[in-house]
Design an enzyme around this catalytic site. Structure first.
Site, PDB file in Angstrom:
ATOM      1  N   LYS A  90      41.669  65.529   1.221  1.00  0.00           N
ATOM      2  CA  LYS A  90      41.492  64.447   2.193  1.00  0.00           C
ATOM      3  C   LYS A  90      42.116  63.197   1.617  1.00  0.00           C
ATOM      4  O   LYS A  90      41.854  62.830   0.461  1.00  0.00           O
ATOM      5  CB  LYS A  90      39.980  64.209   2.425  1.00  0.00           C
ATOM      6  CG  LYS A  90      39.682  63.151   3.458  1.00  0.00           C
ATOM      7  CD  LYS A  90      39.583  63.728   4.844  1.00  0.00           C
ATOM      8  CE  LYS A  90      39.673  62.689   5.943  1.00  0.00           C
ATOM      9  NZ  LYS A  90      41.044  62.300   6.338  1.00  0.00           N
ATOM     10  N   LYS A 114      37.312  58.641  -5.541  1.00  0.00           N
ATOM     11  CA  LYS A 114      36.796  57.851  -4.411  1.00  0.00           C
ATOM     12  C   LYS A 114      36.012  58.762  -3.465  1.00  0.00           C
ATOM     13  O   LYS A 114      34.894  58.450  -3.055  1.00  0.00           O
ATOM     14  CB  LYS A 114      37.990  57.242  -3.664  1.00  0.00           C
ATOM     15  CG  LYS A 114      37.610  56.433  -2.453  1.00  0.00           C
ATOM     16  CD  LYS A 114      38.832  56.038  -1.643  1.00  0.00           C
ATOM     17  CE  LYS A 114      39.926  55.475  -2.532  1.00  0.00           C
ATOM     18  NZ  LYS A 114      40.889  54.671  -1.785  1.00  0.00           N
ATOM     19  N   LYS A 126      46.941  63.143  -0.880  1.00  0.00           N
ATOM     20  CA  LYS A 126      47.678  61.975  -0.371  1.00  0.00           C
ATOM     21  C   LYS A 126      49.059  62.461   0.032  1.00  0.00           C
ATOM     22  O   LYS A 126      49.555  63.451  -0.509  1.00  0.00           O
ATOM     23  CB  LYS A 126      47.814  60.913  -1.468  1.00  0.00           C
ATOM     24  CG  LYS A 126      48.119  59.532  -0.940  1.00  0.00           C
ATOM     25  CD  LYS A 126      46.859  58.799  -0.492  1.00  0.00           C
ATOM     26  CE  LYS A 126      47.193  57.516   0.235  1.00  0.00           C
ATOM     27  NZ  LYS A 126      45.964  56.748   0.547  1.00  0.00           N
ATOM     28  N   ASP A 166      47.491  55.398   6.172  1.00  0.00           N
ATOM     29  CA  ASP A 166      47.529  54.507   4.996  1.00  0.00           C
ATOM     30  C   ASP A 166      48.598  53.478   5.357  1.00  0.00           C
ATOM     31  O   ASP A 166      48.860  53.255   6.555  1.00  0.00           O
ATOM     32  CB  ASP A 166      47.876  55.292   3.715  1.00  0.00           C
ATOM     33  CG  ASP A 166      47.746  54.447   2.448  1.00  0.00           C
ATOM     34  OD1 ASP A 166      46.611  54.140   2.049  1.00  0.00           O
ATOM     35  OD2 ASP A 166      48.782  54.074   1.857  1.00  0.00           O
ATOM     36  N   ASN A 241      45.766  46.731   8.078  1.00  0.00           N
ATOM     37  CA  ASN A 241      44.490  47.257   8.571  1.00  0.00           C
ATOM     38  C   ASN A 241      43.315  46.830   7.698  1.00  0.00           C
ATOM     39  O   ASN A 241      42.298  46.334   8.202  1.00  0.00           O
ATOM     40  CB  ASN A 241      44.577  48.790   8.652  1.00  0.00           C
ATOM     41  CG  ASN A 241      43.253  49.418   8.997  1.00  0.00           C
ATOM     42  OD1 ASN A 241      42.551  49.943   8.150  1.00  0.00           O
ATOM     43  ND2 ASN A 241      42.868  49.333  10.263  1.00  0.00           N
ATOM     44  N   SER A 377      36.157  58.388   7.807  1.00  0.00           N
ATOM     45  CA  SER A 377      36.978  59.531   8.230  1.00  0.00           C
ATOM     46  C   SER A 377      36.152  60.816   8.170  1.00  0.00           C
ATOM     47  O   SER A 377      36.262  61.683   9.041  1.00  0.00           O
ATOM     48  CB  SER A 377      38.202  59.676   7.316  1.00  0.00           C
ATOM     49  OG  SER A 377      39.239  58.827   7.719  1.00  0.00           O
TER      50      SER A 377
HETATM   51  P1  NDP Z   1      49.031  48.275   6.187  1.00  0.00           P
HETATM   52  O1  NDP Z   1      50.353  48.919   6.207  1.00  0.00           O
HETATM   53  O2  NDP Z   1      48.245  48.164   7.436  1.00  0.00           O
HETATM   54  O3  NDP Z   1      49.131  46.820   5.553  1.00  0.00           O
HETATM   55  C1  NDP Z   1      49.666  46.597   4.292  1.00  0.00           C
HETATM   56  C2  NDP Z   1      49.730  45.098   4.057  1.00  0.00           C
HETATM   57  O4  NDP Z   1      50.115  44.848   2.704  1.00  0.00           O
HETATM   58  C3  NDP Z   1      50.752  44.408   4.922  1.00  0.00           C
HETATM   59  O5  NDP Z   1      50.296  43.136   5.241  1.00  0.00           O
HETATM   60  C4  NDP Z   1      51.972  44.354   3.990  1.00  0.00           C
HETATM   61  O6  NDP Z   1      52.922  43.348   4.299  1.00  0.00           O
HETATM   62  C5  NDP Z   1      51.284  44.027   2.690  1.00  0.00           C
HETATM   63  N1  NDP Z   1      52.156  44.347   1.559  1.00  0.00           N
HETATM   64  C6  NDP Z   1      52.826  45.496   1.338  1.00  0.00           C
HETATM   65  N2  NDP Z   1      53.544  45.413   0.211  1.00  0.00           N
HETATM   66  C7  NDP Z   1      53.309  44.182  -0.286  1.00  0.00           C
HETATM   67  C8  NDP Z   1      53.765  43.483  -1.415  1.00  0.00           C
HETATM   68  N3  NDP Z   1      54.605  44.063  -2.294  1.00  0.00           N
HETATM   69  N4  NDP Z   1      53.321  42.210  -1.606  1.00  0.00           N
HETATM   70  C9  NDP Z   1      52.472  41.620  -0.735  1.00  0.00           C
HETATM   71  N5  NDP Z   1      52.008  42.247   0.360  1.00  0.00           N
HETATM   72  C10 NDP Z   1      52.428  43.496   0.591  1.00  0.00           C
HETATM   73  O7  NDP Z   1      48.196  49.081   5.080  1.00  0.00           O
HETATM   74  P2  NDP Z   1      46.619  49.191   4.897  1.00  0.00           P
HETATM   75  O8  NDP Z   1      45.973  47.907   5.225  1.00  0.00           O
HETATM   76  O9  NDP Z   1      46.162  50.436   5.538  1.00  0.00           O
HETATM   77  O10 NDP Z   1      46.536  49.459   3.319  1.00  0.00           O
HETATM   78  C11 NDP Z   1      46.503  48.393   2.362  1.00  0.00           C
HETATM   79  C12 NDP Z   1      46.013  48.937   1.040  1.00  0.00           C
HETATM   80  O11 NDP Z   1      44.694  49.493   1.209  1.00  0.00           O
HETATM   81  C13 NDP Z   1      46.845  50.062   0.427  1.00  0.00           C
HETATM   82  O12 NDP Z   1      46.765  49.978  -0.978  1.00  0.00           O
HETATM   83  C14 NDP Z   1      46.105  51.315   0.893  1.00  0.00           C
HETATM   84  O13 NDP Z   1      46.365  52.421   0.064  1.00  0.00           O
HETATM   85  C15 NDP Z   1      44.673  50.844   0.763  1.00  0.00           C
HETATM   86  N6  NDP Z   1      43.693  51.583   1.529  1.00  0.00           N
HETATM   87  C16 NDP Z   1      43.810  51.730   2.872  1.00  0.00           C
HETATM   88  C17 NDP Z   1      42.835  52.390   3.586  1.00  0.00           C
HETATM   89  C18 NDP Z   1      42.840  52.467   5.080  1.00  0.00           C
HETATM   90  O14 NDP Z   1      41.846  52.956   5.646  1.00  0.00           O
HETATM   91  N7  NDP Z   1      43.867  51.997   5.752  1.00  0.00           N
HETATM   92  C19 NDP Z   1      41.702  53.045   2.900  1.00  0.00           C
HETATM   93  C20 NDP Z   1      41.619  52.747   1.493  1.00  0.00           C
HETATM   94  C21 NDP Z   1      42.614  52.079   0.840  1.00  0.00           C
HETATM   95  P3  NDP Z   1      54.348  43.752   4.927  1.00  0.00           P
HETATM   96  O15 NDP Z   1      54.099  43.927   6.383  1.00  0.00           O
HETATM   97  O16 NDP Z   1      55.231  42.603   4.595  1.00  0.00           O
HETATM   98  O17 NDP Z   1      54.787  45.037   4.256  1.00  0.00           O
END
Ligand code: NDP
Length: 445
Positions: A90, A114, A126, A166, A241, A377
């Site tokens: 998962k 996790k 993943k 993700d 997200n 999830s």
């Molecule tokens: P999204 O794609 O929805 O959002 C990612 C965000 O991070 C965007 O605002 C993006 O900006 C920004 N970002 C990406 N790269 C960089 C960088 N180098 N410097 C600054 N900002 C950056 O992803 P999620 O919100 O889903 O995921 C965010 C994190 O949370 C990840 O590490 C993911 O693995 C983790 N996560 C997510 C879960 C989920 O349920 N979605 C669950 C648990 C962990 P830009 O648009 O410019 O790329």
């Protein structure tokens, strides 16, 4: 005889060259679980470290697709099926140009622990592709998802491997992926993917779950100190997200969230981020945080900046791995940070983590603080299996309870293994022992 952790890390480096994030994640876990390893020579006899650091299976495949102008592109897709010890693999799918096999191994490895902490009976995996969905039309994203699933569908299933979203994979992509799976498999397996839209098996509160969960975790830490989020200044990075719903929940609990960011820069809004405005810009318009600053008079946009110097008692890094380095930790400390809860996976470098912990900041690692997404999830899988739908409040209450349980487990394990208050040691020891004991019980597989 018990394991020598330094030797094990050297072995991992030699075996996995050019995978720095995977080595970083493994090193953090191995160093944290040293007190467990010292007490459990049977783990070495069972070669637990050698086995747990080697994915059960990695699938890598070609993803050809045509853009709207008819030009052909080829991306590389992956699924890292890391551990099925506690349940079906998962973990999310990441669509981002920087995706490599090593990055997905780091994320899959973190996911094992996790998922163990959630207590929901799920293994770790993943996947993703080096595809950049930014600027692509819906039709292009759909064709990419369909091509990706043409290979992936034969490897997944509700009791085998259950991907989710993700970075770069949200409800739109999960919808296209689900449609393609259904056609290829000729089965409506609702539980084969999570994070689905509500109309075909998605769970209420799944979209919000990771961000809300991070905030519930931070709130629990503050409660332990006799404090609350109410009245605190909160720094959030990212605007995806996780970040969006961390902003919403922190503000609902009375905090003032003063920042959001993206890979181009950061916004400072001392009046408090207007959640509905940033949500609309990001989710409905797929815009940038600079657009937010243009529409909000109290906000300032800083090109190329990170938000860590804006000052606040609570920091919630919710963007990406290694987005918070030593200089950022210094900036946070100068700004009065007391609590940091990781919304993203491994956003804080090991050096920055040690600086913050050394200065007395309560540090909640992502594998504990952001586990609310995958936990919800698992709740979506339960609803799919029972063909039922729970109310938003019911899912949210379960999520809240799960985050509290994770907190308690981390605190208890930190005490047991001689590092009271260290949530990194607590999270890793609690999760590692659960997985390792189950591996021993299942024999050499
Ligand atoms: P999204 O794609 O929805 O959002 C990612 C965000 O991070 C965007 O605002 C993006 O900006 C920004 N970002 C990406 N790269 C960089 C960088 N180098 N410097 C600054 N900002 C950056 O992803 P999620 O919100 O889903 O995921 C965010 C994190 O949370 C990840 O590490 C993911 O693995 C983790 N996560 C997510 C879960 C989920 O349920 N979605 C669950 C648990 C962990 P830009 O648009 O410019 O790329």
């Amino acid at each position: 005889m018990a394991y020598n952790v330094a030797e094990q890390i050297e072995r991992m480096k030699a075996k996995n060259p050019a995978e720095p994030e995977f080595i970083q994640a493994v090193s953090e876990v191995l160093e944290s679980v040293a007190p467990v390893l010292a007490q459990r020579p049977d783990y070495e006899e069972a070669a637990i470290l050698e086995r747990i650091t080697e994915p059960e299976r990695i699938i890598s495949f070609r993803v050809p697709w045509a853009d709207d102008a008819g030009r052909i592109h080829v991306n590389r897709g992956y699924r890292v099926e890391f551990s099925s010890t506690l349940g079906p693999y998962k973990g999310g799918l990441r669509f981002h140009p920087a995706v490599t096999q090593g990055m997905l191994k780091f994320l899959g490895f973190e996911q094992i622990f996790k998922n163990a902490l959630t207590g929901q009976g799920i293994g770790g995996g993943k996947g993703g592709a080096d595809f950049n969905p930014k600027g692509r039309s819906d039709a292009e994203v759909m064709r990419f998802c369909q091509s990706f699933m043409t290979e992936l569908f034969r490897h997944i299933g509700p009791n085998t491997d259950v991907p989710a979203g993700d970075m770069g994979v949200g409800g739109r992509e999960i919808g296209y992926l689900f449609g393609a799976y259904k056609r290829l498999a000729n089965r409506f397996d609702a539980g084969v993917l999570t994070g689905k839209p509500l109309s075909f098996g998605g769970s209420l509160a799944r979209t919000q779950a990771t961000g809300y969960g991070v905030v519930y975790f931070a709130q629990r830490i503050l409660e332990e100190r006799g404090e609350a989020l109410d009245g605190k200044r909160v720094l959030v990075s990212g605007s995806g997200n996780v970040a969006l719903y961390a902003v919403e929940k922190a503000e609902q609990l009375g905090a003032t969230v003063v920042s959001v960011s993206d890979s181009s820069g950061a916004v400072y809004d001392p009046a408090g981020i207007d959640f509905e405005l940033i949500r609309h810009i990001k989710e409905d318009l797929r815009g940038r945080v600079s657009d937010y600053a243009e529409q909000r008079s109290s906000a300032e946009y800083y090109d190329g900046a990170r938000p860590w110097g804006f000052g606040g008692e609570v920091a919630l890094p919710c963007a990406t791995q290694n987005e918070l380095e030593a200089a950022d930790a210094r900036a946070l400390l100068n700004g009065g940070v007391q609590v940091l809860a990781e919304g993203a996976n491994m956003p804080t470098t090991i050096e920055a983590t040690e600086m913050l912990q050394g200065a007395g900041v309560v540090f909640a690692p992502g594998k504990a603080a952001n586990a609310g997404g995958v936990a919800t999830s698992a709740l979506e899988m339960s609803q799919n299996a029972a063909r039922s739908r729970w109310a938003f409040e019911e899912v949210d209450a379960k999520l809240h309870g799960i985050m509290e349980d994770i907190y308690e487990r981390c605190v208890a394990a930190a005490d047991t293994y001689g590092h009271p208050g260290n949530l990194v040691v607590g999270a890793n020891c609690a999760a590692f022992t659960e997985v390792a004991d189950a591996m021993i019980a299942q024999g050499l597989v």
